[in-house]
Enzyme design. Structure first.
Site, PDB file in Angstrom:
ATOM      1  N   CYS A 170      61.021  22.460  59.955  1.00  0.00           N
ATOM      2  CA  CYS A 170      60.041  22.744  61.017  1.00  0.00           C
ATOM      3  C   CYS A 170      60.690  23.303  62.282  1.00  0.00           C
ATOM      4  O   CYS A 170      59.984  23.698  63.207  1.00  0.00           O
ATOM      5  CB  CYS A 170      59.274  21.477  61.369  1.00  0.00           C
ATOM      6  SG  CYS A 170      58.168  21.004  60.067  1.00  0.00           S
TER       7      CYS A 170
HETATM    8  N1  COA Z   1      41.221  10.335  53.630  1.00  0.00           N
HETATM    9  C1  COA Z   1      40.862   9.073  53.913  1.00  0.00           C
HETATM   10  N2  COA Z   1      41.738   8.069  54.055  1.00  0.00           N
HETATM   11  C2  COA Z   1      43.044   8.360  53.884  1.00  0.00           C
HETATM   12  C3  COA Z   1      43.484   9.654  53.577  1.00  0.00           C
HETATM   13  C4  COA Z   1      42.523  10.672  53.446  1.00  0.00           C
HETATM   14  N3  COA Z   1      42.847  11.937  53.162  1.00  0.00           N
HETATM   15  N4  COA Z   1      44.830   9.645  53.459  1.00  0.00           N
HETATM   16  C5  COA Z   1      45.233   8.385  53.699  1.00  0.00           C
HETATM   17  N5  COA Z   1      44.152   7.601  53.938  1.00  0.00           N
HETATM   18  C6  COA Z   1      44.148   6.161  54.223  1.00  0.00           C
HETATM   19  C7  COA Z   1      45.256   5.459  53.502  1.00  0.00           C
HETATM   20  O1  COA Z   1      44.853   5.083  52.198  1.00  0.00           O
HETATM   21  C8  COA Z   1      45.500   4.265  54.387  1.00  0.00           C
HETATM   22  O2  COA Z   1      44.542   3.279  54.099  1.00  0.00           O
HETATM   23  P1  COA Z   1      44.906   1.697  54.180  1.00  0.00           P
HETATM   24  O3  COA Z   1      45.270   1.492  55.640  1.00  0.00           O
HETATM   25  O4  COA Z   1      43.653   1.063  53.763  1.00  0.00           O
HETATM   26  O5  COA Z   1      46.068   1.522  53.264  1.00  0.00           O
HETATM   27  C9  COA Z   1      45.200   4.783  55.789  1.00  0.00           C
HETATM   28  O6  COA Z   1      44.399   5.951  55.595  1.00  0.00           O
HETATM   29  C10 COA Z   1      46.427   5.142  56.577  1.00  0.00           C
HETATM   30  O7  COA Z   1      47.271   5.989  55.774  1.00  0.00           O
HETATM   31  P2  COA Z   1      48.595   6.598  56.316  1.00  0.00           P
HETATM   32  O8  COA Z   1      49.177   7.521  55.291  1.00  0.00           O
HETATM   33  O9  COA Z   1      49.478   5.510  56.831  1.00  0.00           O
HETATM   34  O10 COA Z   1      48.021   7.514  57.499  1.00  0.00           O
HETATM   35  P3  COA Z   1      48.571   7.827  58.931  1.00  0.00           P
HETATM   36  O11 COA Z   1      47.680   7.229  59.936  1.00  0.00           O
HETATM   37  O12 COA Z   1      50.045   7.604  59.054  1.00  0.00           O
HETATM   38  O13 COA Z   1      48.360   9.437  59.008  1.00  0.00           O
HETATM   39  C11 COA Z   1      49.594  11.447  58.757  1.00  0.00           C
HETATM   40  C12 COA Z   1      48.942  10.269  58.062  1.00  0.00           C
HETATM   41  C13 COA Z   1      50.371  12.241  57.714  1.00  0.00           C
HETATM   42  C14 COA Z   1      48.527  12.311  59.377  1.00  0.00           C
HETATM   43  C15 COA Z   1      50.539  10.942  59.852  1.00  0.00           C
HETATM   44  O14 COA Z   1      51.396   9.951  59.370  1.00  0.00           O
HETATM   45  C16 COA Z   1      51.415  12.033  60.434  1.00  0.00           C
HETATM   46  O15 COA Z   1      50.967  13.096  60.823  1.00  0.00           O
HETATM   47  N6  COA Z   1      52.701  11.760  60.601  1.00  0.00           N
HETATM   48  C17 COA Z   1      53.629  12.728  61.129  1.00  0.00           C
HETATM   49  C18 COA Z   1      53.934  13.669  60.069  1.00  0.00           C
HETATM   50  C19 COA Z   1      54.593  14.910  60.498  1.00  0.00           C
HETATM   51  O16 COA Z   1      54.437  15.410  61.567  1.00  0.00           O
HETATM   52  N7  COA Z   1      55.375  15.455  59.631  1.00  0.00           N
HETATM   53  C20 COA Z   1      56.010  16.672  59.857  1.00  0.00           C
HETATM   54  C21 COA Z   1      55.787  17.494  58.676  1.00  0.00           C
HETATM   55  S1  COA Z   1      56.545  19.015  58.873  1.00  0.00           S
END
Ligand code: COA
Length: 381
Positions: free
Chosen positions: A167
């Site tokens: 990135c």
């Molecule tokens: N729709 C509905 N629910 C979803 C889902 C979706 N598409 N994806 C995950 N969930 C649920 C999960 O099952 C989980 O449920 P639970 O709490 O009952 O177990 C909950 O949402 C939280 O999941 P999680 O994966 O921990 O989500 P999060 O709040 O961490 O958000 C991201 C996910 C990826 C958006 C976030 O972690 C993020 O952006 N992190 C930084 C990533 C980044 O910038 N990376 C760089 C890449 S270049």
């Protein structure tokens, strides 16, 4: 002593970002459209695998939701290079026509489009450029370099090369351009980031199917710029620290490993929560160290063009720097419209929101896979 003075003289020459360009794909997908197709895919998968699900061999897949996507990431839509096949629950990825070796590659084509816009904004012709760097999180092929193909298409003399830094590819590319101009190797450089993220995203993965969008950005870096709207590069600061929390195992050694890779094993994977927790402290401390080295405070920076992956991450960084009370135009957001466009995100933000007064300062800061972070301190000239 004479030599040293000369070298120092050269080092003191100002180097600018003098033009930017953004090629935005023609197809836009809203969260609702993406979620509808994903949920259809889930229903098909669960129906097809009902026996294994009922006997507990595999887990049923769960639906995605637009509410979750907006809350967890701030993303509302994304642009993609092809939409119908991506939204087809039987396919779940774009489909593009393979091109013959003597045709311009897809990456080079969009790079040329973004480059032409950047050159126009810098008030330059392609032949004024003497180096092309194509720097992206993923590249279409190993060689010949996409950058050399772009160089050829634009009729540029000099040299060109590809590089990959997750990135932070675009900002590390700008850093290389800055260094090459300082070293006297070239005088006007194009840094292009074709981020066709659809090629590495897993649209069948609920945790990440919504994360990415496609785009291509281009930046002109030059000394002795005639451009009206330009920014002097004051400093570039880079940091990397190894992490497996954002990973893509696709590579040329896959064919000789004693294992068969499934498609999903050759796509982007991340532990989003860990990324969030681990990267955030690095980013704010790197920016603060850089400001400190230049006797500046976060308040002295008018605009922060931050990496565009997650709105909550950007809120975290900016709160660390400016506290609770700041106007939202200090750190513009484009990820709501473009989603995460990998290394191109901070450049899109810079391209769209760069109207500063002379002497005002700004920072472009990327962060992501590697981990890799780069902060570029600029002053409107
Ligand atoms: N729709 C509905 N629910 C979803 C889902 C979706 N598409 N994806 C995950 N969930 C649920 C999960 O099952 C989980 O449920 P639970 O709490 O009952 O177990 C909950 O949402 C939280 O999941 P999680 O994966 O921990 O989500 P999060 O709040 O961490 O958000 C991201 C996910 C990826 C958006 C976030 O972690 C993020 O952006 N992190 C930084 C990533 C980044 O910038 N990376 C760089 C890449 S270049």
């Amino acid at each position: 002593e004479y030599k040293i003075t000369c070298i120092q003289g050269k080092h003191m020459e100002d180097i600018y970002i003098s033009g930017t360009g953004v090629w935005t794909p023609p197809h836009k997908i809203s969260n609702d459209e993406l979620v509808e197709s994903y949920n259809q895919y889930v229903d098909l998968f669960n129906a097809e695998n009902a026996d294994q699900i009922n006997t507990g061999v595999i887990d049923a897949l769960e639906h995605s939701s637009s509410e979750f996507i907006v809350k967890a990431s701030g993303i509302k839509s994304r642009y993609v290079i092809e939409k119908d096949s991506l939204l087809d629950p039987m396919r779940m990825k774009p489909l593009i026509k393979a091109r013959a070796d003597d045709e311009l590659s897809f990456s080079a084509e969009v790079s040329v489009k973004a480059a032409k816009q950047a050159l126009e904004n810098a008030d330059l012709k392609p032949t004024d450029i003497d180096c092309v760097i194509v720097s992206a999180a993923n590249l279409q092929r190993a060689y010949p370099a996409i950058a050399i193909e772009v160089q050829n298409e634009l009729g540029i003399e000099g040299y060109a090369y590809d590089m990959m830094v997750g990135c932070s590819a675009s900002t590390f590319g700008i850093n290389n351009a800055f260094a090459d101009i300082r070293a006297g190797k070239s005088s006007k450089i194009l840094v292009i980031s074709p981020e066709i993220t659809s090629g590495h995203n897993n649209f069948k993965n609920r945790d990440g199917h919504f994360i990415f969008g496609d785009v291509c950005t281009a930046v002109v870096i030059e000394k002795a710029s005639k451009a009206k709207n330009k920014f002097k590069i004051i400093d570039t600061k880079l940091k990397t620290t190894f992490s497996n929390n954002i990973r893509n195992n696709f590579g040329y050694m896959n064919t000789i490993e004693d294992k068969e890779y499934s498609e999903s094993e050759q796509l982007f994977v991340q532990n989003g929560r860990r990324v969030f927790k681990e990267v955030m402290p690095f980013v704010s401390s790197l920016i603060l160290d850089q400001l400190n080295e230049h006797d500046l405070s976060p308040e002295d920076i008018e605009r922060y063009w931050l990496h565009q992956a997650n709105i909550n991450m950007n809120a975290y960084v900016i709160k660390k720097l400016l506290g609770d009370d700041f106007s939202s135009d200090r750190a513009p957001i484009v990820l709501d419209e473009y989603a995460n466009t990998s290394s191109a995100g901070s450049i899109i933000a810079f391209h769209k929101y760069n109207q500063l007064d002379d002497g005002q300062k700004g920072i472009i800061c990327s962060f992501g896979a590697g981990y890799s972070i780069c902060s570029i301190l600029l002053e409107k000239a």
